[in-house]
Design a protein around this motif. Structure first.
Motif, PDB file in Angstrom:
ATOM      1  N   PRO A   1      17.127   3.222  -8.872  1.00 24.16           N
ATOM      2  CA  PRO A   1      16.650   3.540 -10.229  1.00 24.16           C
ATOM      3  C   PRO A   1      15.815   2.417 -10.846  1.00 24.16           C
ATOM      4  O   PRO A   1      14.868   2.690 -11.584  1.00 24.16           O
ATOM      5  CB  PRO A   1      17.931   3.760 -11.039  1.00 24.16           C
ATOM      6  N   GLN A   2      16.157   1.161 -10.541  1.00 23.65           N
ATOM      7  CA  GLN A   2      15.395   0.044 -11.090  1.00 23.65           C
ATOM      8  C   GLN A   2      13.967   0.034 -10.553  1.00 23.65           C
ATOM      9  O   GLN A   2      13.025  -0.254 -11.288  1.00 23.65           O
ATOM     10  CB  GLN A   2      16.084  -1.298 -10.770  1.00 23.65           C
TER      11      GLN A   2
ATOM     12  N   ILE B   1       0.842  -1.203   0.000  1.00 24.85           N
ATOM     13  CA  ILE B   1       0.000   0.000   0.000  1.00 24.85           C
ATOM     14  C   ILE B   1       0.873   1.247   0.000  1.00 24.85           C
ATOM     15  O   ILE B   1       0.628   2.194  -0.744  1.00 24.85           O
ATOM     16  CB  ILE B   1      -0.961  -0.011   1.217  1.00 24.85           C
ATOM     17  N   GLN B   2       1.925   1.227   0.831  1.00 19.98           N
ATOM     18  CA  GLN B   2       2.820   2.382   0.883  1.00 19.98           C
ATOM     19  C   GLN B   2       3.534   2.586  -0.449  1.00 19.98           C
ATOM     20  O   GLN B   2       3.697   3.715  -0.906  1.00 19.98           O
ATOM     21  CB  GLN B   2       3.832   2.208   2.013  1.00 19.98           C
ATOM     22  N   ALA B   3       3.953   1.486  -1.090  1.00 20.90           N
ATOM     23  CA  ALA B   3       4.634   1.587  -2.377  1.00 20.90           C
ATOM     24  C   ALA B   3       3.717   2.176  -3.432  1.00 20.90           C
ATOM     25  O   ALA B   3       4.153   2.959  -4.289  1.00 20.90           O
ATOM     26  CB  ALA B   3       5.146   0.215  -2.815  1.00 20.90           C
ATOM     27  N   LYS B   4       2.433   1.824  -3.389  1.00 26.17           N
ATOM     28  CA  LYS B   4       1.475   2.321  -4.383  1.00 26.17           C
ATOM     29  C   LYS B   4       1.229   3.814  -4.252  1.00 26.17           C
ATOM     30  O   LYS B   4       0.753   4.454  -5.178  1.00 26.17           O
ATOM     31  CB  LYS B   4       0.155   1.554  -4.284  1.00 26.17           C
TER      32      LYS B   4
ATOM     33  N   TRP C   1       8.119   0.969 -11.342  1.00 26.70           N
ATOM     34  CA  TRP C   1       6.850   1.621 -11.018  1.00 26.70           C
ATOM     35  C   TRP C   1       6.398   2.560 -12.132  1.00 26.70           C
ATOM     36  O   TRP C   1       5.208   2.740 -12.358  1.00 26.70           O
ATOM     37  CB  TRP C   1       6.946   2.338  -9.670  1.00 26.70           C
ATOM     38  N   LYS C   2       7.357   3.129 -12.860  1.00 30.22           N
ATOM     39  CA  LYS C   2       6.994   3.969 -14.012  1.00 30.22           C
ATOM     40  C   LYS C   2       6.329   3.110 -15.087  1.00 30.22           C
ATOM     41  O   LYS C   2       5.283   3.462 -15.628  1.00 30.22           O
ATOM     42  CB  LYS C   2       8.237   4.659 -14.571  1.00 30.22           C
TER      43      LYS C   2
ATOM     44  N   ILE D   1       4.208   9.399  -6.559  1.00 36.73           N
ATOM     45  CA  ILE D   1       4.621  10.762  -6.197  1.00 36.73           C
ATOM     46  C   ILE D   1       6.021  11.040  -6.715  1.00 36.73           C
ATOM     47  O   ILE D   1       6.290  12.094  -7.301  1.00 36.73           O
ATOM     48  CB  ILE D   1       4.538  10.963  -4.668  1.00 36.73           C
ATOM     49  N   HIS D   2       6.930  10.070  -6.519  1.00 39.66           N
ATOM     50  CA  HIS D   2       8.300  10.265  -7.006  1.00 39.66           C
ATOM     51  C   HIS D   2       8.358  10.288  -8.531  1.00 39.66           C
ATOM     52  O   HIS D   2       9.153  11.032  -9.107  1.00 39.66           O
ATOM     53  CB  HIS D   2       9.240   9.195  -6.439  1.00 39.66           C
ATOM     54  N   ILE D   3       7.531   9.498  -9.187  1.00 41.89           N
ATOM     55  CA  ILE D   3       7.503   9.519 -10.657  1.00 41.89           C
ATOM     56  C   ILE D   3       7.082  10.900 -11.146  1.00 41.89           C
ATOM     57  O   ILE D   3       7.683  11.469 -12.060  1.00 41.89           O
ATOM     58  CB  ILE D   3       6.577   8.413 -11.205  1.00 41.89           C
TER      59      ILE D   3
END
Length: 105
Positions: A38-39, A7-10, A44-45, A15-17
């Motif tokens: 970076p990977q 959930i936190q990763a989602k 996630w991108k 936001i970082h992207i």
């Protein structure tokens, strides 16, 4: 990965992207500056740009005539409690009606 971490990763990575895209930096430079992998940013991108392969869901535009006194159109019709009717449902119109029926279930 634990459920909370997923959930936190989602919420963390989108936001970082967004911030990376606005920064004008390369992915590697942005990740170096923010101490990110970076990977993982790349993963996630890609994940955020993948389109679902299932059929689309959502609303279907229908036209509702104000005159409800007209004779029913031959074929199946649906009438809702508020008096709105969908009429003339035939084999040809089923591709449009099926998503609506799924939404009503």
């Amino acid at each position: 990965m634990a459920a909370l971490e997923k959930i936190q990763a989602k919420t963390f990575w989108p936001i970082h992207i967004e911030h990376w895209q606005a920064s004008g930096q390369s992915q590697v430079a942005y990740c170096r500056q923010h101490d990110l992998c970076p990977q993982k940013l790349g993963y996630w991108k890609r994940k955020s740009t993948v389109k679902p392969t299932t059929s689309p869901t959502g609303f279907t535009r229908i036209r509702v005539d104000g005159d409800r006194s007209s004779a029913p159109v031959p074929g199946l019709s649906l009438q809702f409690n508020d008096g709105i009717r969908l009429e003339g449902i035939t084999q040809d119109t089923m591709p449009c009606i099926q998503p609506l029926l799924e939404l009503l279930r």
